[in-house]
Scaffold this motif. Structure first.
Motif, PDB file in Angstrom:
ATOM      1  N   VAL A  53      52.636   7.143 -61.397  1.00 48.61           N
ATOM      2  CA  VAL A  53      53.399   6.500 -62.353  1.00 48.61           C
ATOM      3  C   VAL A  53      53.200   6.971 -63.884  1.00 48.61           C
ATOM      4  CG1 VAL A  53      53.827   3.948 -63.221  1.00 48.61           C
ATOM      5  CG2 VAL A  53      53.893   4.890 -60.689  1.00 48.61           C
ATOM      6  N   GLU A  54      52.024   7.093 -64.154  1.00 47.54           N
ATOM      7  CA  GLU A  54      51.348   7.343 -65.493  1.00 47.54           C
ATOM      8  C   GLU A  54      51.953   8.684 -66.046  1.00 47.54           C
ATOM      9  OE1 GLU A  54      49.593   4.700 -67.400  1.00 47.54           O
ATOM     10  OE2 GLU A  54      50.610   6.059 -68.803  1.00 47.54           O
ATOM     11  N   ALA A  55      51.858   9.422 -65.196  1.00 46.60           N
ATOM     12  CA  ALA A  55      52.410  10.920 -65.466  1.00 46.60           C
ATOM     13  C   ALA A  55      53.698  10.972 -65.693  1.00 46.60           C
ATOM     14  CB  ALA A  55      52.089  11.941 -64.512  1.00 46.60           C
ATOM     15  N   ALA A  56      54.682  10.325 -64.795  1.00 46.62           N
ATOM     16  CA  ALA A  56      56.093  10.125 -65.029  1.00 46.62           C
ATOM     17  C   ALA A  56      56.198   9.521 -66.387  1.00 46.62           C
ATOM     18  CB  ALA A  56      56.553   9.477 -63.712  1.00 46.62           C
ATOM     19  N   ASN A  57      55.650   8.296 -66.656  1.00 51.72           N
ATOM     20  CA  ASN A  57      56.031   7.867 -67.838  1.00 51.72           C
ATOM     21  C   ASN A  57      55.648   8.889 -69.145  1.00 51.72           C
ATOM     22  OD1 ASN A  57      56.793   5.426 -66.584  1.00 51.72           O
ATOM     23  ND2 ASN A  57      54.589   4.594 -66.941  1.00 51.72           N
TER      24      ASN A  57
END
Lengths: 371, 326
Positions: A53-57
């Motif tokens: 999720v962090e990487a997608a953000n």
């Protein structure tokens, strides 16, 4: 297809221990797992999701060129990744972030590649034999098969010592089953009886094309045509995936040959951050699969066994720290030097590359002089 | 110096055998290379000596051959793949250009991929479609690959061993029209390094440049020209990536004229690169533009037309006449 085909499932959707009949041969492999071990699997999955999720953000905020989300596929990845032994080699496609994490790859290294700083990012030799991501669909299946052939030539497998005998695990998706390379890998694996498990994550979508367009038959059944066992497993049941993958890897390392696992799961996120899944699939379908969330399922199971809330909160907090730390470190990454472009085209110097590198350096320097 | 006379096909066989004796990590893979000894018999007898783990009769799948060779290289093997005919390399093209060529770069030098891909190539054998092509340009254009081609038995014997010991992938083009003429092979030491080009006939009026199957054509052209009082120098490139420019440029600086020849179509072929390279390096020595003599820019024709498609000594000398007319 799921209604007529014998899916190996150990945890039901609501987290109850309810093995399906096809799960019987595998249940013993996970029956002894205590709450600590189960919490370990939950931790792996929650960490994977937090990083994802962090990487997608980060991509949405312009810090990465691209990200291929693993959201929804955590049980398939953690169950299979945790089923390997230290001596096993793993050939991922490009979405196996969970497997990367359990083999010790720093999430920053995944992100360095997706930021455009490198084509790889980690040294497989230092990360549990977890090889580079391969972006051309299906290519890695052949590399895995060749590697497994080499394990036989090296007599590094089928010696009767499971602590030492090697097996190879290769990941690919439902889309890759249409590729020639994947089919050639299955042929070669069969011909040479390689110590190898083909782990097919059927996440139901090859970008915008549904699995029904890829195959008129459930994909695990294709194994029969290659002369190897094929097992369909509930890919959102981490225990079922762990048990089946462990059993087939041990069969492979014992000399009983290759096998194909079809893990039924779902790509809850986009194919990559360049994709818009609302253009090709329905909200109803998505809702069905988010209700089957793999993390939720194991958590329900643990709750049923009396694990208290504070333990889950601890797992969530630790994963949030990991994601925050990833963000902090991404923002400090430096661009690579121009020499990287020329440095590793060949292992032995190539005069054309050397001349172009020298020219480029001189050209850069000439700008410096004018300024 | 111990020399012995043998054809290129036997020299390659002897070179492969010696490489396999020298390094137990060398293994051969390909279609029909074991029991049959290969359709050109280049691997004849090697299965009997080295066994099934080192001479692999693979399933009929070129991408599979190259892709599994990559996996074997990851374990420290030095696979030598045979592609049965030039026109059958394309199913393996993706594994060669997207994977094999780029993996060392992708891994930032952490791993070597010492894979050799042997490709019988070129025409003059009167065969049917897909059996006479010259696809060298596609591979020479791909960074990460080395591309070489012997023209004599001695070069075949040494270049195959040098290619196998290279830490980089090597595409090894074998001129199948030259498989059977005999030549002297020095079994003691190689004449030149793998990537050296070489003057194979000296002359003063013009330079003929070629490689592989074309070298014997250029030598015949030079012989014919000598009878007419013209002195032509012949350079065998031997290596198409990298190109060893020094002998080429030195020759053109001496003669002032150059003709480049190959069987492959001319457009964007090796001849274009050689012509541009000479122009950049020896412009003030040139008395005429560098001319090309190549296969026509058409699909390889039916065999009964191949003599009209392939450059021969007469077409080479026609180009020499045009160069000398400037």
């Amino acid at each position: 297809m799921a209604s007529t085909d014998p899916v190996v499932r150990i945890l039901s959707h609501d987290g109850a221990l309810a093995p399906t009949p096809p799960a019987e041969p595998y249940v013993d492999r996970v029956a002894a797992l205590d709450e600590q071990a189960l919490l370990g699997l939950l931790t792996d999955m929650v960490r994977t999701r937090a990083v994802d999720v962090e990487a997608a953000n980060l991509q949405r905020q312009g810090h990465l060129a691209l990200w291929a989300p693993s959201y929804g596929q955590e049980a398939a990845q953690i169950g299979s990744g945790r089923a390997t032994r230290p001596q096993d080699a793993i050939f991922p496609a490009y979405r196996e972030h969970g497997v990367a994490l359990v083999r010790g790859v720093d999430p920053l290294d995944l992100v360095r590649m997706m930021r455009g700083l490198t084509h790889s990012g980690w040294d497989p030799a230092e990360h549990g034999g977890f090889r580079q991501y391969t972006l051309v669909i299906g290519s890695q299946t052949l590399h895995a098969t060749g590697y497994a052939m080499g394990a036989q030539f090296d007599k590094a497998t089928a010696t009767g010592d499971p602590e030492r005998d090697e097996a190879v695990l290769v990941y690919f998706g439902d889309g890759a089953t249409a590729q020639g390379d994947t089919n050639e890998a299955l042929v070669f694996a069969s011909s040479y009886n390689t110590p190898q498990v083909f782990f097919l994550q059927n996440n139901h979508w090859a970008i915008s094309v549904p699995v029904e367009r890829q195959s008129r038959t459930p994909l695990y059944r294709r194994a029969a045509g290659f002369g190897m066992p094929g097992v369909q497993v509930d890919g959102n049941d981490v225990l079922a995936v762990l048990a089946v993958t462990g059993a087939l890897l041990d069969d492979a390392r014992a000399g009983r040959g290759p096998a194909l696992i079809e893990a039924l799961t779902y790509r809850v996120g986009a194919h990559t951050t360049a994709d818009d899944p609302t253009r090709y699939r329905t909200a109803e379908e998505l809702a069905t699969w988010t209700e089957r969330d793999p993390i939720l399922r194991l958590r329900r199971h643990l709750e049923g066994r009396g694990v208290g809330r504070e333990l889950f909160e601890g797992v969530d907090a630790e994963a949030a720290d990991l994601a925050a730390d990833l963000r902090r470190r991404v923002l400090t990454l430096q661009d690579p030097p121009v020499s990287l472009m020329f440095a590793h085209v060949y292992q032995e110097a190539h005069p054309l590359v050397a001349a172009e590198q020298a020219w480029q350096a001189e050209y850069e320097a000439s700008y410096g002089e004018q300024a | 110096m111990t020399t012995t006379s043998m054809p290129l096909a036997k020299a390659l066989n002897a070179g492969l055998r010696r490489a396999m004796e020298d390094d137990p990590k060398v293994l051969l893979m390909g279609e029909d290379i074991g029991r049959l000894g290969g359709v050109f018999r280049i691997t004849d007898g090697l299965l009997a000596t080295f066994g099934e783990d080192r001479v692999l009769d693979t399933p009929l799948a070129e991408s599979g051959i190259v892709g599994t060779a990559i996996g074997l290289a990851l374990r420290g093997y030095r696979p030598v793949c045979e592609i049965q005919f030039d026109g059958f390399i394309w199913p393996g093209f993706d594994q060669i250009t997207s994977q094999l060529a780029k993996l060392t770069n992708r891994l930032e030098g952490r791993q070597s991929f010492p894979v050799v891909i042997r490709v019988p190539y070129g025409g003059h054998i009167g065969s049917i479609e897909h059996h006479s092509e010259s696809p060298e340009t596609y591979f020479a254009h791909t960074p990460g690959l080395r591309v070489v081609t012997p023209s004599t038995p001695n070069d075949g014997y040494w270049m195959i061993q040098q290619a196998i010991s290279s830490p980089d992938p090597v595409i090894f083009f074998e001129p199948k029209s030259r498989y059977w003429p005999k030549g002297e092979v020095d079994l003691d030491q190689p004449a030149v390094p793998l990537h050296a080009s070489r003057v194979v006939r000296t002359g003063t009026d013009a330079t003929l440049i070629g490689y592989g199957p074309m070298v014997s054509v250029l030598l015949a052209a030079a012989e014919n020209a000598a009878a007419e009082g013209r002195s032509l120098e012949v350079v065998d490139l031997r290596s198409l990536s990298p190109v060893d420019w020094e002998p080429v440029v030195a020759s053109v600086e001496k003669t002032g004229r150059a003709v480049v020849a190959h069987e492959a179509p001319g457009f964007l072929g090796m001849g274009a690169e050689i012509a541009a390279g000479i122009t950049e390096r020896a412009f003030y020595s040139l008395e005429a533009p560098v001319l090309r003599v190549t296969g026509y820019d058409v699909p390889y024709p039916p065999a009964k037309l191949e003599k009209l498609y392939l450059p021969d000594a007469d077409r080479v000398l026609d180009a020499v006449d045009r160069a000398l007319a400037y």
